[in-house]
Design a protein around this motif. Sequence first.
Motif, PDB file in Angstrom:
ATOM      1  N   TRP A 202     -46.050  18.188  -8.391  1.00  0.00           N
ATOM      2  CA  TRP A 202     -45.381  17.044  -7.761  1.00  0.00           C
ATOM      3  C   TRP A 202     -44.410  16.337  -8.703  1.00  0.00           C
ATOM      4  CZ3 TRP A 202     -46.093  15.426  -2.653  1.00  0.00           C
ATOM      5  CH2 TRP A 202     -47.082  16.113  -1.941  1.00  0.00           C
ATOM      6  N   ALA A 203     -44.720  16.351  -9.975  1.00  0.00           N
ATOM      7  CA  ALA A 203     -43.871  15.613 -10.929  1.00  0.00           C
ATOM      8  C   ALA A 203     -42.918  16.544 -11.669  1.00  0.00           C
ATOM      9  CB  ALA A 203     -44.754  14.856 -11.923  1.00  0.00           C
ATOM     10  N   ALA A 204     -42.657  17.718 -11.094  1.00  0.00           N
ATOM     11  CA  ALA A 204     -41.780  18.691 -11.768  1.00  0.00           C
ATOM     12  C   ALA A 204     -40.652  19.146 -10.850  1.00  0.00           C
ATOM     13  CB  ALA A 204     -42.598  19.904 -12.214  1.00  0.00           C
ATOM     14  N   GLY A 205     -39.552  19.558 -11.445  1.00  0.00           N
ATOM     15  CA  GLY A 205     -38.453  20.169 -10.701  1.00  0.00           C
ATOM     16  C   GLY A 205     -37.878  19.276  -9.619  1.00  0.00           C
ATOM     17  N   PRO A 206     -37.425  19.879  -8.513  1.00  0.00           N
ATOM     18  CA  PRO A 206     -36.803  19.093  -7.431  1.00  0.00           C
ATOM     19  C   PRO A 206     -37.769  18.105  -6.792  1.00  0.00           C
ATOM     20  CG  PRO A 206     -36.692  21.475  -6.966  1.00  0.00           C
ATOM     21  CD  PRO A 206     -37.428  21.313  -8.263  1.00  0.00           C
ATOM     22  N   MET A 207     -39.075  18.438  -6.819  1.00  0.00           N
ATOM     23  CA  MET A 207     -40.084  17.515  -6.261  1.00  0.00           C
ATOM     24  C   MET A 207     -40.044  16.187  -7.000  1.00  0.00           C
ATOM     25  SD  MET A 207     -42.495  18.862  -4.038  1.00  0.00           S
ATOM     26  CE  MET A 207     -44.177  18.580  -4.544  1.00  0.00           C
ATOM     27  N   ARG A 208     -39.847  16.262  -8.313  1.00  0.00           N
ATOM     28  CA  ARG A 208     -39.848  15.047  -9.116  1.00  0.00           C
ATOM     29  C   ARG A 208     -38.759  14.084  -8.641  1.00  0.00           C
ATOM     30  NH1 ARG A 208     -41.526  13.468 -14.326  1.00  0.00           N
ATOM     31  NH2 ARG A 208     -40.305  11.673 -14.970  1.00  0.00           N
ATOM     32  N   ASP A 209     -37.548  14.613  -8.425  1.00  0.00           N
ATOM     33  CA  ASP A 209     -36.435  13.752  -8.004  1.00  0.00           C
ATOM     34  C   ASP A 209     -36.730  13.096  -6.660  1.00  0.00           C
ATOM     35  OD1 ASP A 209     -35.185  14.568 -10.299  1.00  0.00           O
ATOM     36  OD2 ASP A 209     -33.999  16.129  -9.315  1.00  0.00           O
ATOM     37  N   ILE A 210     -37.286  13.880  -5.737  1.00  0.00           N
ATOM     38  CA  ILE A 210     -37.624  13.322  -4.419  1.00  0.00           C
ATOM     39  C   ILE A 210     -38.652  12.207  -4.580  1.00  0.00           C
ATOM     40  CG2 ILE A 210     -38.783  13.848  -2.231  1.00  0.00           C
ATOM     41  CD1 ILE A 210     -37.504  16.712  -2.491  1.00  0.00           C
ATOM     42  N   MET A 211     -39.644  12.447  -5.399  1.00  0.00           N
ATOM     43  CA  MET A 211     -40.699  11.449  -5.582  1.00  0.00           C
ATOM     44  C   MET A 211     -40.173  10.192  -6.282  1.00  0.00           C
ATOM     45  SD  MET A 211     -43.172  12.812  -4.042  1.00  0.00           S
ATOM     46  CE  MET A 211     -44.353  11.541  -4.392  1.00  0.00           C
ATOM     47  N   VAL A 212     -39.329  10.370  -7.295  1.00  0.00           N
ATOM     48  CA  VAL A 212     -38.784   9.205  -8.011  1.00  0.00           C
ATOM     49  C   VAL A 212     -38.011   8.319  -7.037  1.00  0.00           C
ATOM     50  CG1 VAL A 212     -37.093   8.476  -9.740  1.00  0.00           C
ATOM     51  CG2 VAL A 212     -38.743  10.270 -10.293  1.00  0.00           C
ATOM     52  N   ARG A 213     -37.230   8.916  -6.125  1.00  0.00           N
ATOM     53  CA  ARG A 213     -36.449   8.144  -5.146  1.00  0.00           C
ATOM     54  C   ARG A 213     -37.339   7.274  -4.272  1.00  0.00           C
ATOM     55  NH1 ARG A 213     -33.961  10.854  -0.909  1.00  0.00           N
ATOM     56  NH2 ARG A 213     -32.492   9.205  -0.461  1.00  0.00           N
ATOM     57  N   GLN A 214     -38.559   7.729  -4.027  1.00  0.00           N
ATOM     58  CA  GLN A 214     -39.442   7.008  -3.102  1.00  0.00           C
ATOM     59  C   GLN A 214     -40.255   5.909  -3.791  1.00  0.00           C
ATOM     60  OE1 GLN A 214     -39.249   7.366   0.091  1.00  0.00           O
ATOM     61  NE2 GLN A 214     -37.857   9.127   0.027  1.00  0.00           N
ATOM     62  N   VAL A 248     -51.207   0.781  -6.820  1.00  0.00           N
ATOM     63  CA  VAL A 248     -50.514   0.757  -8.120  1.00  0.00           C
ATOM     64  C   VAL A 248     -49.566   1.943  -8.065  1.00  0.00           C
ATOM     65  CG1 VAL A 248     -50.794   0.721 -10.622  1.00  0.00           C
ATOM     66  CG2 VAL A 248     -52.576  -0.247  -9.149  1.00  0.00           C
ATOM     67  N   ASP A 249     -48.426   1.712  -7.442  1.00  0.00           N
ATOM     68  CA  ASP A 249     -47.615   2.851  -6.997  1.00  0.00           C
ATOM     69  C   ASP A 249     -46.109   2.605  -7.047  1.00  0.00           C
ATOM     70  OD1 ASP A 249     -47.215   1.118  -4.915  1.00  0.00           O
ATOM     71  OD2 ASP A 249     -47.859   2.490  -3.332  1.00  0.00           O
ATOM     72  N   GLY A 250     -45.685   1.624  -7.842  1.00  0.00           N
ATOM     73  CA  GLY A 250     -44.242   1.379  -7.934  1.00  0.00           C
ATOM     74  C   GLY A 250     -43.592   1.123  -6.577  1.00  0.00           C
ATOM     75  N   GLY A 251     -44.380   0.647  -5.625  1.00  0.00           N
ATOM     76  CA  GLY A 251     -43.827   0.328  -4.301  1.00  0.00           C
ATOM     77  C   GLY A 251     -43.745   1.513  -3.356  1.00  0.00           C
ATOM     78  N   LEU A 252     -44.374   2.625  -3.729  1.00  0.00           N
ATOM     79  CA  LEU A 252     -44.291   3.833  -2.892  1.00  0.00           C
ATOM     80  C   LEU A 252     -44.681   3.573  -1.435  1.00  0.00           C
ATOM     81  CD1 LEU A 252     -43.939   6.947  -2.644  1.00  0.00           C
ATOM     82  CD2 LEU A 252     -46.328   7.160  -3.335  1.00  0.00           C
ATOM     83  N   LEU A 253     -45.732   2.776  -1.222  1.00  0.00           N
ATOM     84  CA  LEU A 253     -46.219   2.552   0.143  1.00  0.00           C
ATOM     85  C   LEU A 253     -45.826   1.181   0.681  1.00  0.00           C
ATOM     86  CD1 LEU A 253     -49.786   4.137   0.234  1.00  0.00           C
ATOM     87  CD2 LEU A 253     -47.623   5.034   1.067  1.00  0.00           C
ATOM     88  N   SER A 254     -44.872   0.522   0.027  1.00  0.00           N
ATOM     89  CA  SER A 254     -44.560  -0.840   0.457  1.00  0.00           C
ATOM     90  C   SER A 254     -43.255  -0.932   1.235  1.00  0.00           C
ATOM     91  CB  SER A 254     -44.476  -1.759  -0.758  1.00  0.00           C
ATOM     92  OG  SER A 254     -43.375  -1.386  -1.551  1.00  0.00           O
ATOM     93  N   HIS A 255     -42.687   0.198   1.594  1.00  0.00           N
ATOM     94  CA  HIS A 255     -41.376   0.139   2.253  1.00  0.00           C
ATOM     95  C   HIS A 255     -41.305   1.053   3.466  1.00  0.00           C
ATOM     96  CE1 HIS A 255     -40.130   4.045   0.517  1.00  0.00           C
ATOM     97  NE2 HIS A 255     -40.722   3.637  -0.577  1.00  0.00           N
ATOM     98  N   MET A 256     -40.302   0.756   4.329  1.00  0.00           N
ATOM     99  CA  MET A 256     -40.052   1.614   5.488  1.00  0.00           C
ATOM    100  C   MET A 256     -39.653   3.008   4.992  1.00  0.00           C
ATOM    101  SD  MET A 256     -40.670  -0.123   8.118  1.00  0.00           S
ATOM    102  CE  MET A 256     -40.628  -1.724   8.917  1.00  0.00           C
TER     103      MET A 256
END
Length: 269
Positions: A202-214, A248-256
């Motif tokens: 999840w924290a590697a390659g293209p997945m990482r970029d997608i996750m960071v955006r969220q 504790v998720d950098g706002g991952l679940l706090s947005h639309m």
Amino acid sequence: MGGLAGRLAVVTGAGSGIGAVAAAHFAAEGASVVVADLNVDAAEAVADGIRAGGGIAVAVGFDLGDVDSIAVLMESAVRAFGGIDVLLNNAAATHLAGERDVPIALADHDLWNESFRVNVTGTMSCIKAAVPYMAPRGGGSIVNVASGAGLAGDIGHPAYGASKAAIIRMTTYAAIEFGPKQIRCNAIAPGLIVTPATEDTWAAGPMRDIMVRQHLTRRLGTPSDIASAAAFLASDESSFITGQVLCVDGGLLSHMPYVADLMDLMAGN
Ligand SMILES: NC(=O)c1ccc[n+]([C@@H]2O[C@H](COP(=O)([O-])OP(=O)(O)OC[C@H]3O[C@@H](n4cnc5c(N)ncnc54)[C@H](O)[C@@H]3O)[C@@H](O)[C@H]2O)c1
């Protein structure tokens, strides 16, 4: 010394990732720590590191999927330090949340049973075994490491997500049951934390970029992010907080769900 001075803590899954950093953090805040893990060598290495830094720690091997070994873990903690004040239920069969944890239409029943036996029944068994040692000390704090995957649906690992949802509800039941004994129980729902369980997936390659955006913080989490929150929930600083889930998720679940896309559109990307 800090907010956990003199506290007696058991940290499960402390041989790696979040648990290893949390064990060191608890020790740095003054707790005596039982570093518990299936991987005894890893637990020994973490305990050695804590002692080398002047902290107090012992390593104990145990299997979250084995109720007898959980009883031995808690007995070992009491033998080592005289009681239990804090239980960080961090261990999980993270290796099961991989390729075998396929969509429900293809579900592997053995995988589901194993995920629930270890993650859910194991976490419950740790609580059940620790509480009798917490109560005579006038109370304590239990912190369950759940997951954002227990609060929202994800692509992949439905058995893992369902097991983490069960841990979140278990947290409230434990808070109700043990509140009168001054034993609090809270859960942490981490976002994506870079650990050995995620660093190659999840924290590697293209997945990482997608996750960071969220993550609204535009970074992934570190084990220290979770360790700090766990130390807060373990300490008296949170003495009026129980039955809660702290994301504790950098706002991952706090947005639309569309926020990251809209932000990119508005920025002209
Ligand atoms: N890393 C993340 O992004 C993330 C996100 C949400 C939740 N979590 C949760 O955080 C916790 C720690 O995850 P991590 O990323 O540090 O994982 P990790 O794989 O690095 O560490 C897990 C530890 O648990 C131990 N363990 C596994 N099975 C065990 C068993 N049966 N008995 C005893 N110990 C056992 C392993 O040996 C390992 O040391 C887990 O509960 C996980 O579900 C992690």
